[in-house]
Write a protein that holds these residues in place. Structure first.
Motif, PDB file in Angstrom:
ATOM      1  N   LEU A 195     -27.808  46.092  13.655  1.00  0.00           N
ATOM      2  CA  LEU A 195     -27.600  46.776  14.928  1.00  0.00           C
ATOM      3  C   LEU A 195     -28.871  47.516  15.346  1.00  0.00           C
ATOM      4  N   ALA A 196     -29.512  48.159  14.389  1.00  0.00           N
ATOM      5  CA  ALA A 196     -30.732  48.905  14.689  1.00  0.00           C
ATOM      6  C   ALA A 196     -31.864  47.982  15.135  1.00  0.00           C
ATOM      7  N   ASP A 197     -31.887  46.753  14.613  1.00  0.00           N
ATOM      8  CA  ASP A 197     -32.922  45.794  15.003  1.00  0.00           C
ATOM      9  C   ASP A 197     -32.777  45.337  16.441  1.00  0.00           C
ATOM     10  N   GLY A 198     -31.564  45.462  16.995  1.00  0.00           N
ATOM     11  CA  GLY A 198     -31.328  45.090  18.382  1.00  0.00           C
ATOM     12  C   GLY A 198     -31.202  43.599  18.618  1.00  0.00           C
ATOM     13  N   GLN A 199     -31.073  42.802  17.548  1.00  0.00           N
ATOM     14  CA  GLN A 199     -30.962  41.356  17.690  1.00  0.00           C
ATOM     15  C   GLN A 199     -29.498  40.937  17.874  1.00  0.00           C
ATOM     16  N   PRO A 200     -29.268  39.827  18.605  1.00  0.00           N
ATOM     17  CA  PRO A 200     -27.887  39.333  18.744  1.00  0.00           C
ATOM     18  C   PRO A 200     -27.372  38.776  17.418  1.00  0.00           C
ATOM     19  N   PHE A 201     -26.106  38.960  17.152  1.00  0.00           N
ATOM     20  CA  PHE A 201     -25.483  38.387  15.965  1.00  0.00           C
ATOM     21  C   PHE A 201     -23.969  38.381  16.138  1.00  0.00           C
ATOM     22  N   CYS A 202     -23.295  37.677  15.260  1.00  0.00           N
ATOM     23  CA  CYS A 202     -21.840  37.636  15.258  1.00  0.00           C
ATOM     24  C   CYS A 202     -21.320  38.080  13.891  1.00  0.00           C
ATOM     25  N   LEU A 203     -20.112  38.590  13.884  1.00  0.00           N
ATOM     26  CA  LEU A 203     -19.454  38.997  12.641  1.00  0.00           C
ATOM     27  C   LEU A 203     -18.116  38.285  12.542  1.00  0.00           C
ATOM     28  N   ALA A 204     -17.882  37.620  11.413  1.00  0.00           N
ATOM     29  CA  ALA A 204     -16.610  36.956  11.154  1.00  0.00           C
ATOM     30  C   ALA A 204     -15.899  37.654   9.996  1.00  0.00           C
ATOM     31  N   LEU A 205     -14.634  37.968  10.185  1.00  0.00           N
ATOM     32  CA  LEU A 205     -13.774  38.457   9.112  1.00  0.00           C
ATOM     33  C   LEU A 205     -12.840  37.326   8.703  1.00  0.00           C
ATOM     34  N   LEU A 206     -12.751  37.055   7.391  1.00  0.00           N
ATOM     35  CA  LEU A 206     -11.987  35.917   6.879  1.00  0.00           C
ATOM     36  C   LEU A 206     -10.947  36.418   5.892  1.00  0.00           C
ATOM     37  N   ASP A 207      -9.734  35.958   6.043  1.00  0.00           N
ATOM     38  CA  ASP A 207      -8.639  36.408   5.190  1.00  0.00           C
ATOM     39  C   ASP A 207      -7.944  35.192   4.590  1.00  0.00           C
ATOM     40  N   ILE A 208      -7.686  35.230   3.275  1.00  0.00           N
ATOM     41  CA  ILE A 208      -6.985  34.127   2.617  1.00  0.00           C
ATOM     42  C   ILE A 208      -5.508  34.174   3.014  1.00  0.00           C
ATOM     43  N   PRO A 215     -26.674  36.070  11.798  1.00  0.00           N
ATOM     44  CA  PRO A 215     -27.743  36.593  12.657  1.00  0.00           C
ATOM     45  C   PRO A 215     -28.170  35.591  13.714  1.00  0.00           C
ATOM     46  N   GLU A 216     -28.566  36.110  14.881  1.00  0.00           N
ATOM     47  CA  GLU A 216     -29.135  35.297  15.954  1.00  0.00           C
ATOM     48  C   GLU A 216     -28.255  34.115  16.327  1.00  0.00           C
ATOM     49  N   ALA A 217     -26.937  34.316  16.283  1.00  0.00           N
ATOM     50  CA  ALA A 217     -25.993  33.252  16.634  1.00  0.00           C
ATOM     51  C   ALA A 217     -25.175  33.684  17.839  1.00  0.00           C
ATOM     52  N   ASP A 218     -25.046  32.774  18.837  1.00  0.00           N
ATOM     53  CA  ASP A 218     -24.142  33.079  19.934  1.00  0.00           C
ATOM     54  C   ASP A 218     -22.719  32.764  19.484  1.00  0.00           C
ATOM     55  N   LEU A 219     -21.734  33.113  20.323  1.00  0.00           N
ATOM     56  CA  LEU A 219     -20.342  33.007  19.913  1.00  0.00           C
ATOM     57  C   LEU A 219     -19.931  31.566  19.646  1.00  0.00           C
ATOM     58  N   GLU A 220     -20.421  30.627  20.453  1.00  0.00           N
ATOM     59  CA  GLU A 220     -20.023  29.232  20.274  1.00  0.00           C
ATOM     60  C   GLU A 220     -20.600  28.657  18.984  1.00  0.00           C
ATOM     61  N   ARG A 221     -21.867  28.955  18.713  1.00  0.00           N
ATOM     62  CA  ARG A 221     -22.466  28.459  17.470  1.00  0.00           C
ATOM     63  C   ARG A 221     -21.756  29.065  16.261  1.00  0.00           C
ATOM     64  N   ALA A 222     -21.450  30.365  16.347  1.00  0.00           N
ATOM     65  CA  ALA A 222     -20.754  31.024  15.246  1.00  0.00           C
ATOM     66  C   ALA A 222     -19.355  30.442  15.054  1.00  0.00           C
ATOM     67  N   ARG A 223     -18.686  30.128  16.157  1.00  0.00           N
ATOM     68  CA  ARG A 223     -17.334  29.554  16.057  1.00  0.00           C
ATOM     69  C   ARG A 223     -17.378  28.199  15.346  1.00  0.00           C
TER      70      ARG A 223
END
Length: 351
Positions: free
Chosen positions: A222-235, A284-292
């Motif tokens: 967040l401090a770097d200011g770069q775009p990224f995505c976060l995924a939470l995964l649950d079994i 890091p550096e992933a838009d929502l579609e690429r992350a999906r």
């Protein structure tokens, strides 16, 4: 002097070692730094990252030692790899039948004390050890033994990162993108290795970074200011696994899923155990579609890897927004995960 026995899985172990293509390579500061830290914590004049080949041990990094390799027959580390789960301690080599007449004990460099923590890869193969030595009989305090163990895991992680990075270079067409990613991952790993406090940021069961490590990575990104995505995964239905098959089986499922996450992410971003049956992936550096797309691939990989019992995961995905805090981002990813689980599970939902 008895020759060290060879592990039962020697052929597979050597294949794993050679797959890293690290033998006889040049010195690297990241390995040198870990040996320096290990020797300093344990108060020893000698230390090494030793890799045990078919007929020799070769030092990727060393301190207080002149030779770059020795015969396997005289290598203490050849004995240490026989039990990949324990630090091998030799308080006084002169009082040990295995080593009393060993040339490295009776002659140069005059080893009397030895402690070696095996370097174990993701498949459980002992490739060598992180070891420290002294010219006098010694012992290690419990905290020194734990630190040596923790640092050996960091050496193993560095070896794996090196292997994965080489594989990425062969696969990626865009050399500039590859070099940028490799530099980023190497810088992050060097920062982690420079601070021994990072050793407490590993989950002991899955050997993935834990919640604390994830929080620090999110704050930094967040401090770097770069775009990224976060995924939470649950079994999915993990409670049923524990209730039906017992907690030991549940632990096996957690380790299995962690191994799939580690392999599928291939060093891209940070995969961590967030708690319980929940994992997280910082892309890091992933838009929502690429992350999906990445998460869909991950979801399918987990389902495909299931053997003893069917295992699936649900994924909630969120992209960093302007002025986001860690709490804001986690909240959106958690809501997306909730929607995925209540929408039928075994799916990816973007929040």
């Amino acid at each position: 002097m008895p020759r060290p026995a060879k592990p039962d899985n020697e052929a597979a172990r050597l294949k794993a070692l050679h797959s890293h293509q690290i033998l006889d390579t040049a010195a690297e500061s990241s390995f040198d730094d870990l040996v320096t830290i290990a020797a300093a914590i344990c108060g020893m004049p000698m230390g090494a990252v030793s890799l045990v080949d078919a007929e020799r041990q070769w030092f990727k990094a060393r301190i207080g030692l002149d030779e770059t390799e020795t015969s396997r027959d005289v290598a203490f580390c050849a004995h240490a790899i026989l039990d990949p789960h324990e630090v091998m301690i030799v308080p006084d080599a002169r009082d040990d039948d295995r080593f009393r007449d060993n040339p490295v004990v009776t002659g140069s460099p005059g080893i009397r004390f030895y402690a070696g923590a095996p370097l174990v890869d993701v498949d459980g193969m002992a490739l060598g050890s992180l070891c420290v030595m002294d010219h006098e009989p010694r012992d290690l305090a419990p905290y020194q033994r734990e630190a040596l163990n923790a640092l050996s895991r960091q050496v193993s992680a560095l070896l794996e990162l090196r292997r994965v990075s080489r594989a990425l270079r062969l696969q990626l067409q865009e050399r500039e993108w590859y070099e940028d990613q490799l530099s980023r991952f190497s810088d992050e790993l060097e920062l982690q290795n420079a601070d021994l406090n990072e050793q407490v940021r590993l989950d002991p069961l899955t050997r993935l970074p834990n919640r604390r490590a994830l929080g620090a990575a999110l704050e930094q990104t967040l401090a770097d200011g770069q775009p990224f995505c976060l995924a939470l995964l649950d079994i999915d239905h993990f409670k049923t696994v524990n209730d039906t098959h017992g907690h030991a089986a549940g632990d096996e499922v957690l380790v299995q899923v962690a191994d799939v996450l580690r392999a599928t992410s291939a060093g891209f971003g940070l995969v961590s155990r967030h708690g319980g049956e929940e994992f997280a992936w910082l892309l890091p550096e992933a838009d929502l579609e690429r992350a999906r797309i990445q998460c869909e691939y991950l979801r399918e990989a987990v389902a495909f890897a299931s053997e003893a019992m069917p295992v699936t995961i649900s994924v909630g995905l969120a992209r960093r927004a302007p002025d986001d805090t860690v709490g804001d981002l986690m909240s959106r990813a958690d809501k997306a995960l909730y929607a995925a689980k209540h929408g039928g599970r075994n799916r990816v939902v973007s929040g």
